[in-house]
Enzyme design. Structure first.
Site, PDB file in Angstrom:
ATOM      1  N   ARG A  96       0.756  -1.207   0.050  1.00  0.00           N
ATOM      2  CA  ARG A  96      -0.223   0.004  -0.162  1.00  0.00           C
ATOM      3  C   ARG A  96       1.036   1.408   0.042  1.00  0.00           C
ATOM      4  NH1 ARG A  96      -3.279  -2.269  -2.013  1.00  0.00           N
ATOM      5  NH2 ARG A  96      -5.666  -2.671  -1.601  1.00  0.00           N
ATOM      6  N   HIS A 149      -0.623   0.716 -10.401  1.00  0.00           N
ATOM      7  CA  HIS A 149      -1.390  -0.511  -9.747  1.00  0.00           C
ATOM      8  C   HIS A 149      -2.071  -1.632 -10.465  1.00  0.00           C
ATOM      9  CE1 HIS A 149      -3.410  -0.303  -5.441  1.00  0.00           C
ATOM     10  NE2 HIS A 149      -3.216  -1.714  -6.033  1.00  0.00           N
TER      11      HIS A 149
END
Length: 351
Positions: free
Chosen positions: A266, A314
């Site tokens: 993250r 991502h």
């Protein structure tokens, strides 16, 4: 016994093509068969654009007990509608931090004792874990073999061996993996099978995985020693109150000379300013980032044009319909038997 839990309807709130059909392929085998509620694409688009949709939400959605949902979509409807009957949310993502944050901010209208079961698309045999392991190893090989230079030379029709001759083999490198859960363990296994020396970082001695083939384990308090031993460090930690901003400050100054930091966990493990400071001070030689503090990364971010930074949007591990279905079935079978599902989120620990 299993079908008695999931009487439906099940709301499938996702932009993943084919997911509703995949879920239906399983629920059609149940008796009685639960119905599926699939919002119209135009409504999903409005939700994504954060437009007012409360008046357009079907009653079946507002009164639903079960959701298979993209966290960003679900997070956007929560402020607009109450879901008092909700019992289970199955996230299509491996990381449910957006949902956790929103629920805890009180936007659900529920107290913590009323929070539903929240499971993640990270089955114990996680395809996403292997995908992220491929991304990690691929990026390491690309940097060590300097593929980017060869690509630039090819565009100039230039036969240039010198920049790509001096590489290190994987067997000569040490990879540090921060977080040895479902995803981190996959990275450890692949790297170990390729003869890398692999170090694992976990929260405590008690969380050391006996079946994780790391050569050595460290705990969070030993982060400086862990960093000083690694040629590459990949973060696979989730976003929790314990991990957010874990690497801020001067933590990177403990890195081994020439270390490259990689992130598939993250983006809030550290700020953009921390990364830029570490690069400027040469505490790290480079950064390879699939997740970032702000997504999408703003166009004016210095990270885009930094020569030592590689960015992917991502996509290291994608939620395919088959991945979500596998995890949904696995979690459902446990819930239907009255067991705690393997990926159930602890609302207090946020993971």
């Amino acid at each position: 016994v299993m079908s008695s839990f999931l009487r439906g309807p099940i709301v499938v709130l996702s932009v993943i093509d084919g997911l509703a059909d995949s879920i239906a392929s399983f629920t059609n085998t149940l008796e009685p068969r639960p119905s599926l509620v699939i919002p119209e694409p135009c409504l999903v688009t409005k939700i994504m654009k954060e437009q007012e949709v409360q008046a357009k939400l079907p009653d079946s959605l507002q009164n639903a007990e079960f959701f298979v949902a993209d966290p960003d979509l679900f997070a956007k409807i929560l402020p607009q509608v109450q879901v008092p009957n909700i019992k289970w949310i199955h996230s299509t993502w491996a990381g449910p931090d957006k949902l956790i944050k929103l629920m805890k901010e009180g936007n659900s209208g529920l107290s913590i004792s009323q929070y539903p079961i929240l499971t993640r698309s990270a089955p114990t045999t996680s395809p996403m874990g292997w995908d992220l392991a491929e991304w990690t190893i691929g990026q390491i090989i690309s940097k060590e073999r300097n593929f980017a230079q060869s690509y630039e030379d090819q565009k100039r029709s230039c036969w240039n061996k010198e920049p790509v001759l001096n590489y290190r083999s994987l067997r000569d490198l040490t990879l540090g993996v921060m977080g040895i859960g479902t995803i981190g363990s996959c990275i450890v296994r692949v790297a170990s099978n390729l003869n890398m020396n692999v170090l694992g970082l976990c929260r405590s001695r008690a969380s050391t995985h006996q079946d994780c083939p790391a050569d050595k384990f460290y705990i969070t308090e030993e982060l400086p020693e862990f960093f000083s031993s690694c040629d590459y460090v990949v973060n696979a930690l989730p976003s929790t109150k314990e991990t957010r901003n874990l690497l801020d400050g001067d933590v990177f100054k403990h890195c081994k000379s020439g270390c490259v930091f990689m992130n598939v966990g993250r983006g809030d493990i550290c700020t953009e300013e921390t990364l830029l400071k570490a690069l400027h001070n040469e505490w790290i030689q480079g950064a390879v980032l699939d997740v970032l503090p702000t997504e999408p990364l703003p166009e004016d971010s210095p990270l885009w044009k930094h020569p030592a930074v590689t960015i992917t949007p991502h996509v290291g591990g994608v939620s395919f319909p088959s991945t979500v279905l596998t995890s949904f079935i696995e979690e459902y079978k446990h819930i239907a038997k009255g067991e705690t599902p393997p990926t159930a989120v602890n609302w207090e620990n946020e993971y």
